[in-house]
Motif scaffolding. Structure first.
Motif, PDB file in Angstrom:
ATOM      1  N   UNK A  38       6.468  11.963  -9.093  1.00  0.00           N
ATOM      2  CA  UNK A  38       6.642  11.050  -7.954  1.00  0.00           C
ATOM      3  C   UNK A  38       7.974  10.326  -8.104  1.00  0.00           C
ATOM      4  N   UNK A  39       8.790  10.369  -7.067  1.00  0.00           N
ATOM      5  CA  UNK A  39      10.081   9.691  -7.084  1.00  0.00           C
ATOM      6  C   UNK A  39       9.865   8.187  -6.922  1.00  0.00           C
ATOM      7  N   UNK A  40      10.209   7.374  -7.938  1.00  0.00           N
ATOM      8  CA  UNK A  40       9.951   5.937  -7.840  1.00  0.00           C
ATOM      9  C   UNK A  40      11.035   5.159  -7.085  1.00  0.00           C
ATOM     10  N   UNK A  41      12.125   5.792  -6.707  1.00  0.00           N
ATOM     11  CA  UNK A  41      13.240   5.059  -6.112  1.00  0.00           C
ATOM     12  C   UNK A  41      12.868   4.296  -4.840  1.00  0.00           C
ATOM     13  N   UNK A  42      12.018   4.847  -3.946  1.00  0.00           N
ATOM     14  CA  UNK A  42      11.654   4.064  -2.755  1.00  0.00           C
ATOM     15  C   UNK A  42      10.740   2.873  -3.051  1.00  0.00           C
TER      16      UNK A  42
ATOM     17  N   UNK B 147       0.835  -1.188   0.000  1.00  0.00           N
ATOM     18  CA  UNK B 147       0.000   0.000   0.000  1.00  0.00           C
ATOM     19  C   UNK B 147       0.872   1.240   0.000  1.00  0.00           C
ATOM     20  N   UNK B 148       0.481   2.222  -0.808  1.00  0.00           N
ATOM     21  CA  UNK B 148       1.183   3.498  -0.872  1.00  0.00           C
ATOM     22  C   UNK B 148       0.188   4.613  -0.607  1.00  0.00           C
ATOM     23  N   UNK B 149       0.584   5.567   0.237  1.00  0.00           N
ATOM     24  CA  UNK B 149      -0.220   6.757   0.501  1.00  0.00           C
ATOM     25  C   UNK B 149       0.583   7.970   0.056  1.00  0.00           C
ATOM     26  N   UNK B 150      -0.064   8.850  -0.691  1.00  0.00           N
ATOM     27  CA  UNK B 150       0.575  10.062  -1.194  1.00  0.00           C
ATOM     28  C   UNK B 150      -0.091  11.298  -0.613  1.00  0.00           C
ATOM     29  N   UNK B 151       0.692  12.346  -0.441  1.00  0.00           N
ATOM     30  CA  UNK B 151       0.153  13.700  -0.308  1.00  0.00           C
ATOM     31  C   UNK B 151       0.717  14.469  -1.487  1.00  0.00           C
ATOM     32  N   UNK B 152      -0.150  14.761  -2.454  1.00  0.00           N
ATOM     33  CA  UNK B 152       0.345  15.323  -3.699  1.00  0.00           C
ATOM     34  C   UNK B 152       1.223  14.303  -4.378  1.00  0.00           C
ATOM     35  N   UNK B 153       2.508  14.609  -4.496  1.00  0.00           N
ATOM     36  CA  UNK B 153       3.452  13.675  -5.117  1.00  0.00           C
ATOM     37  C   UNK B 153       4.459  13.132  -4.108  1.00  0.00           C
ATOM     38  N   UNK B 154       4.259  13.408  -2.842  1.00  0.00           N
ATOM     39  CA  UNK B 154       5.163  12.920  -1.796  1.00  0.00           C
ATOM     40  C   UNK B 154       4.630  11.621  -1.199  1.00  0.00           C
ATOM     41  N   UNK B 155       5.515  10.641  -1.051  1.00  0.00           N
ATOM     42  CA  UNK B 155       5.131   9.358  -0.472  1.00  0.00           C
ATOM     43  C   UNK B 155       5.134   9.463   1.049  1.00  0.00           C
ATOM     44  N   UNK B 156       3.974   9.278   1.658  1.00  0.00           N
ATOM     45  CA  UNK B 156       3.855   9.322   3.117  1.00  0.00           C
ATOM     46  C   UNK B 156       3.986   7.932   3.730  1.00  0.00           C
ATOM     47  N   UNK B 157       3.519   6.932   3.024  1.00  0.00           N
ATOM     48  CA  UNK B 157       3.545   5.560   3.545  1.00  0.00           C
ATOM     49  C   UNK B 157       3.745   4.603   2.383  1.00  0.00           C
ATOM     50  N   UNK B 158       4.607   3.604   2.591  1.00  0.00           N
ATOM     51  CA  UNK B 158       4.889   2.606   1.568  1.00  0.00           C
ATOM     52  C   UNK B 158       5.153   1.289   2.290  1.00  0.00           C
ATOM     53  N   UNK B 159       4.093   0.516   2.466  1.00  0.00           N
ATOM     54  CA  UNK B 159       4.179  -0.728   3.239  1.00  0.00           C
ATOM     55  C   UNK B 159       3.743  -1.880   2.352  1.00  0.00           C
TER      56      UNK B 159
ATOM     57  N   UNK C 120       0.821   0.314  -6.729  1.00  0.00           N
ATOM     58  CA  UNK C 120       0.088   0.932  -5.621  1.00  0.00           C
ATOM     59  C   UNK C 120       0.221   2.453  -5.670  1.00  0.00           C
ATOM     60  N   UNK C 121       1.404   2.939  -6.038  1.00  0.00           N
ATOM     61  CA  UNK C 121       1.604   4.384  -6.157  1.00  0.00           C
ATOM     62  C   UNK C 121       0.762   4.961  -7.287  1.00  0.00           C
ATOM     63  N   UNK C 122       0.646   4.228  -8.383  1.00  0.00           N
ATOM     64  CA  UNK C 122      -0.205   4.685  -9.481  1.00  0.00           C
ATOM     65  C   UNK C 122      -1.667   4.761  -9.052  1.00  0.00           C
ATOM     66  N   UNK C 123      -2.100   3.787  -8.278  1.00  0.00           N
ATOM     67  CA  UNK C 123      -3.481   3.813  -7.764  1.00  0.00           C
ATOM     68  C   UNK C 123      -3.679   4.989  -6.812  1.00  0.00           C
ATOM     69  N   UNK C 124      -2.682   5.257  -5.960  1.00  0.00           N
ATOM     70  CA  UNK C 124      -2.777   6.390  -5.031  1.00  0.00           C
ATOM     71  C   UNK C 124      -2.774   7.711  -5.787  1.00  0.00           C
TER      72      UNK C 124
ATOM     73  N   UNK D 152       6.084   2.164 -16.180  1.00  0.00           N
ATOM     74  CA  UNK D 152       5.345   2.699 -15.034  1.00  0.00           C
ATOM     75  C   UNK D 152       6.244   3.516 -14.119  1.00  0.00           C
ATOM     76  N   UNK D 153       7.509   3.150 -14.021  1.00  0.00           N
ATOM     77  CA  UNK D 153       8.468   3.991 -13.287  1.00  0.00           C
ATOM     78  C   UNK D 153       8.572   5.365 -13.951  1.00  0.00           C
ATOM     79  N   UNK D 154       8.701   5.347 -15.270  1.00  0.00           N
ATOM     80  CA  UNK D 154       8.796   6.618 -15.990  1.00  0.00           C
ATOM     81  C   UNK D 154       7.521   7.434 -15.858  1.00  0.00           C
ATOM     82  N   UNK D 155       6.397   6.745 -15.849  1.00  0.00           N
ATOM     83  CA  UNK D 155       5.116   7.434 -15.679  1.00  0.00           C
ATOM     84  C   UNK D 155       5.085   8.165 -14.335  1.00  0.00           C
ATOM     85  N   UNK D 156       5.517   7.485 -13.269  1.00  0.00           N
ATOM     86  CA  UNK D 156       5.571   8.130 -11.959  1.00  0.00           C
ATOM     87  C   UNK D 156       6.487   9.344 -11.984  1.00  0.00           C
ATOM     88  N   UNK D 157       7.640   9.215 -12.618  1.00  0.00           N
ATOM     89  CA  UNK D 157       8.559  10.347 -12.725  1.00  0.00           C
ATOM     90  C   UNK D 157       7.912  11.502 -13.471  1.00  0.00           C
TER      91      UNK D 157
END
Length: 200
Positions: A145-149, A1-13, A158-162, A136-141
């Protein structure tokens, strides 16, 4: 699960029970939760309108069976759909299913899925399955959204869904389907990013 605020990752579990996921979303005051699983089972003898509409756009998705067919499948192929059903049920009281085309401002869950998100944002009818991790990594970029984490395809998806949840909250999503069969929501484009002051 990934939670975003805007483009910042708040949670990635990576591993959480539905109840733990719900607590995490409440903790961060999430407004909309995108779930990569069908929100409705098919009725016997007919498929879901959302899936037929996506197919007309040349966007492939797995056909949703009836609940009975999913449970009785000897291969276990539909187990991910049954797991998704558990997530919708766990969230139902706090995050009822968005059973409309438009988001009205309350907490909701909604159905989406990464392949349709990628097709919608990239503006292409097909996206290479072999290259989905790279694309999908490039799409996030592209959307900031930084895909490195995000160390697995599941985390990236999950980040794409968020991110799509943020688009929905901001009014930049479109839907396929109807109330009877359930809606599938995807971002309308990558032109406008999520509002950083709203959580999704």
């Amino acid at each position: 699960m990934v939670i975003l605020r805007g483009t910042s990752i708040l949670s990635n579990v990576r591993r959480m029970t539905p109840a733990e996921m719900l607590r995490e979303c409440l903790k961060f005051d999430v407004k909309a939760v995108g779930i990569d699983a069908p929100c409705r089972w098919a009725e016997a003898g007919s498929g879901r309108l959302a899936e037929r509409e996506l197919a007309r756009q040349h966007i492939h998705c797995f056909a949703t069976p009836t609940q009975e067919q999913a449970k009785s499948s000897p291969s276990g192929f539909y187990d991910w759909m049954l797991c998704g059903e558990l997530v919708y049920h766990a969230f139902a009281a706090a995050y009822p299913l968005l059973n409309d085309r438009e988001y009205e401002g309350n907490r909701v869950t909604f159905e989406t899925f990464p392949h349709a998100i990628a097709c919608s944002v990239l503006g292409r009818e097909t996206v290479s399955a072999k290259r989905k991790l790279v694309e999908r990594r490039k799409l996030l970029e592209t959307v900031g959204i930084n895909p490195l984490p995000l160390r697995s395809i599941d985390s990236i998806d999950a980040a794409l869904c968020a991110w799509t949840a943020g688009r929905l909250v901001a009014g930049h999503a479109r839907s396929y389907g109807d109330a009877a069969g359930g809606y599938i929501h995807v971002p309308d484009s990558a032109g406008q990013r999520c509002n950083p002051n709203r959580l999704a």
